[in-house]
Design a protein around this motif. Sequence first.
Motif, PDB file in Angstrom:
ATOM      1  N   LEU A  39      44.182  25.415  30.104  1.00  0.00           N
ATOM      2  CA  LEU A  39      44.563  25.698  31.484  1.00  0.00           C
ATOM      3  C   LEU A  39      44.025  27.033  31.980  1.00  0.00           C
ATOM      4  CD1 LEU A  39      48.285  24.521  31.437  1.00  0.00           C
ATOM      5  CD2 LEU A  39      46.313  23.317  32.372  1.00  0.00           C
ATOM      6  N   SER A  40      43.734  27.961  31.087  1.00  0.00           N
ATOM      7  CA  SER A  40      43.321  29.296  31.511  1.00  0.00           C
ATOM      8  C   SER A  40      41.926  29.292  32.144  1.00  0.00           C
ATOM      9  CB  SER A  40      43.365  30.278  30.347  1.00  0.00           C
ATOM     10  OG  SER A  40      42.398  29.928  29.372  1.00  0.00           O
ATOM     11  N   ALA A  41      41.017  28.451  31.667  1.00  0.00           N
ATOM     12  CA  ALA A  41      39.668  28.425  32.242  1.00  0.00           C
ATOM     13  C   ALA A  41      39.679  27.954  33.701  1.00  0.00           C
ATOM     14  CB  ALA A  41      38.745  27.555  31.391  1.00  0.00           C
ATOM     15  N   PRO A  42      40.358  26.862  34.049  1.00  0.00           N
ATOM     16  CA  PRO A  42      40.397  26.477  35.463  1.00  0.00           C
ATOM     17  C   PRO A  42      41.115  27.503  36.334  1.00  0.00           C
ATOM     18  CG  PRO A  42      41.050  24.619  34.084  1.00  0.00           C
ATOM     19  CD  PRO A  42      40.937  25.819  33.198  1.00  0.00           C
ATOM     20  N   ILE A  43      42.127  28.146  35.787  1.00  0.00           N
ATOM     21  CA  ILE A  43      42.829  29.175  36.558  1.00  0.00           C
ATOM     22  C   ILE A  43      41.909  30.357  36.821  1.00  0.00           C
ATOM     23  CG2 ILE A  43      44.701  30.870  36.471  1.00  0.00           C
ATOM     24  CD1 ILE A  43      46.386  28.717  35.069  1.00  0.00           C
ATOM     25  N   GLU A  44      41.144  30.759  35.826  1.00  0.00           N
ATOM     26  CA  GLU A  44      40.192  31.862  36.011  1.00  0.00           C
ATOM     27  C   GLU A  44      39.117  31.478  37.020  1.00  0.00           C
ATOM     28  OE1 GLU A  44      38.647  33.089  32.243  1.00  0.00           O
ATOM     29  OE2 GLU A  44      40.611  33.676  31.494  1.00  0.00           O
ATOM     30  N   ASP A  45      38.662  30.225  36.977  1.00  0.00           N
ATOM     31  CA  ASP A  45      37.680  29.765  37.962  1.00  0.00           C
ATOM     32  C   ASP A  45      38.245  29.828  39.377  1.00  0.00           C
ATOM     33  OD1 ASP A  45      35.819  29.276  35.980  1.00  0.00           O
ATOM     34  OD2 ASP A  45      36.249  27.116  35.873  1.00  0.00           O
ATOM     35  N   LEU A  46      39.496  29.423  39.519  1.00  0.00           N
ATOM     36  CA  LEU A  46      40.138  29.480  40.838  1.00  0.00           C
ATOM     37  C   LEU A  46      40.303  30.922  41.310  1.00  0.00           C
ATOM     38  CD1 LEU A  46      42.842  26.695  40.495  1.00  0.00           C
ATOM     39  CD2 LEU A  46      40.776  26.637  41.890  1.00  0.00           C
ATOM     40  N   GLN A  47      40.622  31.815  40.385  1.00  0.00           N
ATOM     41  CA  GLN A  47      40.762  33.225  40.757  1.00  0.00           C
ATOM     42  C   GLN A  47      39.422  33.806  41.207  1.00  0.00           C
ATOM     43  OE1 GLN A  47      42.509  34.740  37.148  1.00  0.00           O
ATOM     44  NE2 GLN A  47      44.605  34.598  37.959  1.00  0.00           N
ATOM     45  N   VAL A  48      38.364  33.426  40.537  1.00  0.00           N
ATOM     46  CA  VAL A  48      37.031  33.893  40.933  1.00  0.00           C
ATOM     47  C   VAL A  48      36.670  33.347  42.306  1.00  0.00           C
ATOM     48  CG1 VAL A  48      34.571  33.724  40.390  1.00  0.00           C
ATOM     49  CG2 VAL A  48      36.208  34.241  38.581  1.00  0.00           C
ATOM     50  N   ARG A  49      36.946  32.078  42.537  1.00  0.00           N
ATOM     51  CA  ARG A  49      36.650  31.471  43.845  1.00  0.00           C
ATOM     52  C   ARG A  49      37.469  32.119  44.956  1.00  0.00           C
ATOM     53  NH1 ARG A  49      36.700  25.110  43.586  1.00  0.00           N
ATOM     54  NH2 ARG A  49      35.881  25.435  45.670  1.00  0.00           N
ATOM     55  N   ILE A  50      38.722  32.413  44.680  1.00  0.00           N
ATOM     56  CA  ILE A  50      39.570  33.064  45.682  1.00  0.00           C
ATOM     57  C   ILE A  50      39.031  34.456  45.998  1.00  0.00           C
ATOM     58  CG2 ILE A  50      41.849  34.079  46.059  1.00  0.00           C
ATOM     59  CD1 ILE A  50      43.015  31.623  44.617  1.00  0.00           C
ATOM     60  N   ALA A  51      38.618  35.185  44.982  1.00  0.00           N
ATOM     61  CA  ALA A  51      38.052  36.524  45.210  1.00  0.00           C
ATOM     62  C   ALA A  51      36.781  36.423  46.047  1.00  0.00           C
ATOM     63  CB  ALA A  51      37.767  37.208  43.881  1.00  0.00           C
ATOM     64  N   PHE A  52      35.940  35.439  45.755  1.00  0.00           N
ATOM     65  CA  PHE A  52      34.717  35.229  46.526  1.00  0.00           C
ATOM     66  C   PHE A  52      35.049  34.875  47.975  1.00  0.00           C
ATOM     67  CE2 PHE A  52      31.588  32.230  48.233  1.00  0.00           C
ATOM     68  CZ  PHE A  52      30.466  33.044  48.244  1.00  0.00           C
ATOM     69  N   LEU A  53      36.008  33.988  48.166  1.00  0.00           N
ATOM     70  CA  LEU A  53      36.388  33.583  49.520  1.00  0.00           C
ATOM     71  C   LEU A  53      37.018  34.732  50.297  1.00  0.00           C
ATOM     72  CD1 LEU A  53      37.770  30.001  48.849  1.00  0.00           C
ATOM     73  CD2 LEU A  53      35.641  30.613  49.986  1.00  0.00           C
ATOM     74  N   ASP A  54      37.804  35.564  49.626  1.00  0.00           N
ATOM     75  CA  ASP A  54      38.375  36.740  50.288  1.00  0.00           C
ATOM     76  C   ASP A  54      37.266  37.667  50.783  1.00  0.00           C
ATOM     77  OD1 ASP A  54      41.010  35.986  50.010  1.00  0.00           O
ATOM     78  OD2 ASP A  54      41.359  37.194  48.198  1.00  0.00           O
ATOM     79  N   ASP A  55      36.255  37.873  49.943  1.00  0.00           N
ATOM     80  CA  ASP A  55      35.126  38.718  50.330  1.00  0.00           C
ATOM     81  C   ASP A  55      34.360  38.096  51.490  1.00  0.00           C
ATOM     82  OD1 ASP A  55      33.354  40.991  49.958  1.00  0.00           O
ATOM     83  OD2 ASP A  55      31.907  39.520  49.204  1.00  0.00           O
ATOM     84  N   LEU A  56      34.164  36.802  51.444  1.00  0.00           N
ATOM     85  CA  LEU A  56      33.451  36.106  52.505  1.00  0.00           C
ATOM     86  C   LEU A  56      34.210  36.186  53.830  1.00  0.00           C
ATOM     87  CD1 LEU A  56      31.033  34.343  53.305  1.00  0.00           C
ATOM     88  CD2 LEU A  56      32.384  32.357  52.632  1.00  0.00           C
TER      89      LEU A  56
END
Length: 81
Positions: free
Chosen positions: A13-30
């Motif tokens: 479960l940790s890998a998909p959660i980390e992927d989602l956190q990375v995507r959220i950080a990218f979207l916040d920056d965007l």
Amino acid sequence: MTKHKNFDDQAPLSAPIEDLQVRIAFLDDLVEQLNDQVAQQSLELADLQKQMRILYQRMESSDLSEGIAVFDPMSNRPPHY
């Protein structure tokens, strides 16, 4: 032994959660970049509208009839008629 088993259960479960956190950080920056761009364009638009108002005022205040002759279609025929 049960704690070790719980840790192994959470590993997939940790890998998909980390992927989602990375995507959220990218979207916040965007979103931040897009917000800055919209704010900049809003200022540019307001400036252009101000310039257009000034041009319209200049056109309305100038007397156009003084320098331009009135067009008469009967007397001002093009050469091909």
